[in-house]
Scaffold this active site. Structure first.
Site, PDB file in Angstrom:
ATOM      1  N   HIS A 186      31.528  11.048  20.836  1.00  0.00           N
ATOM      2  CA  HIS A 186      29.985  11.686  20.182  1.00  0.00           C
ATOM      3  C   HIS A 186      29.388  12.262  20.334  1.00  0.00           C
ATOM      4  O   HIS A 186      28.383  13.323  20.055  1.00  0.00           O
ATOM      5  CB  HIS A 186      29.112  10.290  20.155  1.00  0.00           C
ATOM      6  CG  HIS A 186      28.223  10.367  18.935  1.00  0.00           C
ATOM      7  ND1 HIS A 186      26.634  10.701  18.809  1.00  0.00           N
ATOM      8  CD2 HIS A 186      28.213  10.380  17.736  1.00  0.00           C
ATOM      9  CE1 HIS A 186      26.142  10.885  17.934  1.00  0.00           C
ATOM     10  NE2 HIS A 186      26.763  10.435  16.414  1.00  0.00           N
ATOM     11  N   HIS A 286      35.441  10.649   8.036  1.00  0.00           N
ATOM     12  CA  HIS A 286      33.959  10.511   8.716  1.00  0.00           C
ATOM     13  C   HIS A 286      33.176   9.471   7.445  1.00  0.00           C
ATOM     14  O   HIS A 286      33.735  10.498   6.423  1.00  0.00           O
ATOM     15  CB  HIS A 286      33.481  11.516   9.044  1.00  0.00           C
ATOM     16  CG  HIS A 286      32.286  11.665   9.869  1.00  0.00           C
ATOM     17  ND1 HIS A 286      30.912  12.236   9.624  1.00  0.00           N
ATOM     18  CD2 HIS A 286      31.855  10.569  11.159  1.00  0.00           C
ATOM     19  CE1 HIS A 286      29.965  11.712  10.378  1.00  0.00           C
ATOM     20  NE2 HIS A 286      30.004  11.157  11.063  1.00  0.00           N
TER      21      HIS A 286
END
Length: 382
Positions: A186, A286
């Protein structure tokens, strides 16, 4: 035939939907949003539509894309590219409905019959991951994704590394070797810690490590890759083929993750995935977003041979107030079977939206990601 009108809807939990209408009564949908910056992107969409597209023929999608991108002296970045992305999705939806075919048929036809999806487990600060993983595997998912850590200091303790390793080890022990586990860094991890963390996680054989460093530090990826054989994935905060060009040329990224609502839409991501194929790089788009974004992803997945797997946000920890299926007139469009989703057969993006529910839910949705801080009060990466 002309584009005659548009509407934008901010809807929970954190999405922005675009409705384009043409003079013959057709409607196309797109999802232009930057999570936490919906109002900013909304303004950009309005500016693009009012300046370039209203009153125009919707058919020349490539020309519209080039006009929206190159018509401005300042280009790229999350806001502009996300605005273009949602408009582009809606134009492809209109095009498919014009010809009565799914978008993937207009892009060359299908390269597969179904698309594997993975399921998120564990939340932002991952906890209860093993139990959640077990539940999702029992539901038929063969691939999962989890956050590697919560916030990390630039140089953190051995205990922080051990905690992350133990968490993944527990999940691996719970689900066994037949289940893939993606691990998302992340962008929370500095390059020095990314190397240590990758080496610690390697014995538990994750499917990939995602965004081991922020995209502004992609120059560190070769050094990180030298520490591990785990496939490296990145790309959710990269917005055009020009952003991806450098990581392809570096030869260290194994999986790219462009977002169909951030990276210029169907038109641009189809070009990015074609570039990736030339470098023997897979794609896993994504998509922690809504149904229009997911439908757009599946259209590109369907006709792209180097697609590996698809992210989707059903039951994700962000969707506490509304979920993906809530906005569909027919939720069976995303009927996951054995961890796969079938290719849609309907025209355009292949989904029917519940417009009445969208209008009921629409409002000024003020979602922003949290700001995390380290123990000394300094801002941490979220």
């Amino acid at each position: 035939m002309r584009i005659t009108d548009y509407e934008l809807y901010q809807v929970p939990p954190r999405w922005l939907f675009l409705r384009l209408e043409t003079s013959d009564g057709r409607v196309g949908w797109g999802e232009p949003v930057v999570e936490g910056r919906a109002r900013t992107v909304k303004t950009a969409v309005e500016e693009l539509l009012d300046t370039y597209l209203l009153g125009s023929d919707p058919d020349p999608i490539e020309d519209h894309w080039q006009t929206m991108y190159r018509g401005g002296f300042y280009r790229g970045g999350p806001v502009l590219m996300s605005a273009i992305a949602g408009i582009d999705q809606a134009l492809w939806d209109l095009k498919g409905k014009q010809f009565g075919a799914p978008v993937y048929e207009l892009l060359g036809g299908k390269a597969r019959n179904r698309v594997q999806v993975y399921q998120w487990v564990g939340g932002d600060r991952p906890e209860g991951v093993a139990q959640a993983a077990e539940e999702k595997v029992e539901e038929g998912f063969g691939a999962l994704k989890m956050n590697a850590t919560s916030e990390m200091r630039r140089v953190d303790t051995p205990a922080a590394i051990a905690e992350a390793e133990e968490r993944l080890a527990t999940v691996r022990e719970t689900v066994g070797p037949d289940v893939d586990i993606g691990v998302d860094f992340h962008g929370r991890v500095s390059k020095s810690m990314a190397k240590r963390l990758a080496r610690a996680l390697e014995p538990h054989e994750p499917m990939f490590i995602e965004e081991p460093v922020l995209p502004e530090h992609n120059d560190a990826l070769p050094e990180i890759a030298a520490y591990t054989s785990i496939p490296i994935a990145t790309g959710e905060r990269m917005y055009s083929r020009w952003d991806f060009k450098e990581v392809f040329e570096s030869g260290v990224v194994d999986i790219i993750q462009p977002d169909l609502s951030h990276a210029g839409g169907i038109t641009e991501v189809k070009k990015i995935v074609g570039m990736a194929e030339a470098y023997d790089v897979a794609m896993a788009p994504h998509c922690p977003l809504g149904p229009i974004a997911l439908a757009s992803c599946i259209q590109v997945d369907a006709c792209s041979p180097n697609v590996l797997i698809q992210e989707q946000s059903l039951d994700i920890h962000y969707n506490e107030t509304s979920d993906v299926l809530d906005y569909l007139a027919d939720p069976s469009a995303f009927d996951f079977q054995d961890g796969y989703v079938s290719l849609p057969e309907g025209p355009g993006l292949g989904i029917d939206l519940n417009e009445e529910h969208i209008r009921e839910q629409a409002g000024d949705i003020d979602w922003h990601n949290p700001v995390w801080r380290h123990e000394d009060g300094s801002v941490a990466e979220w």
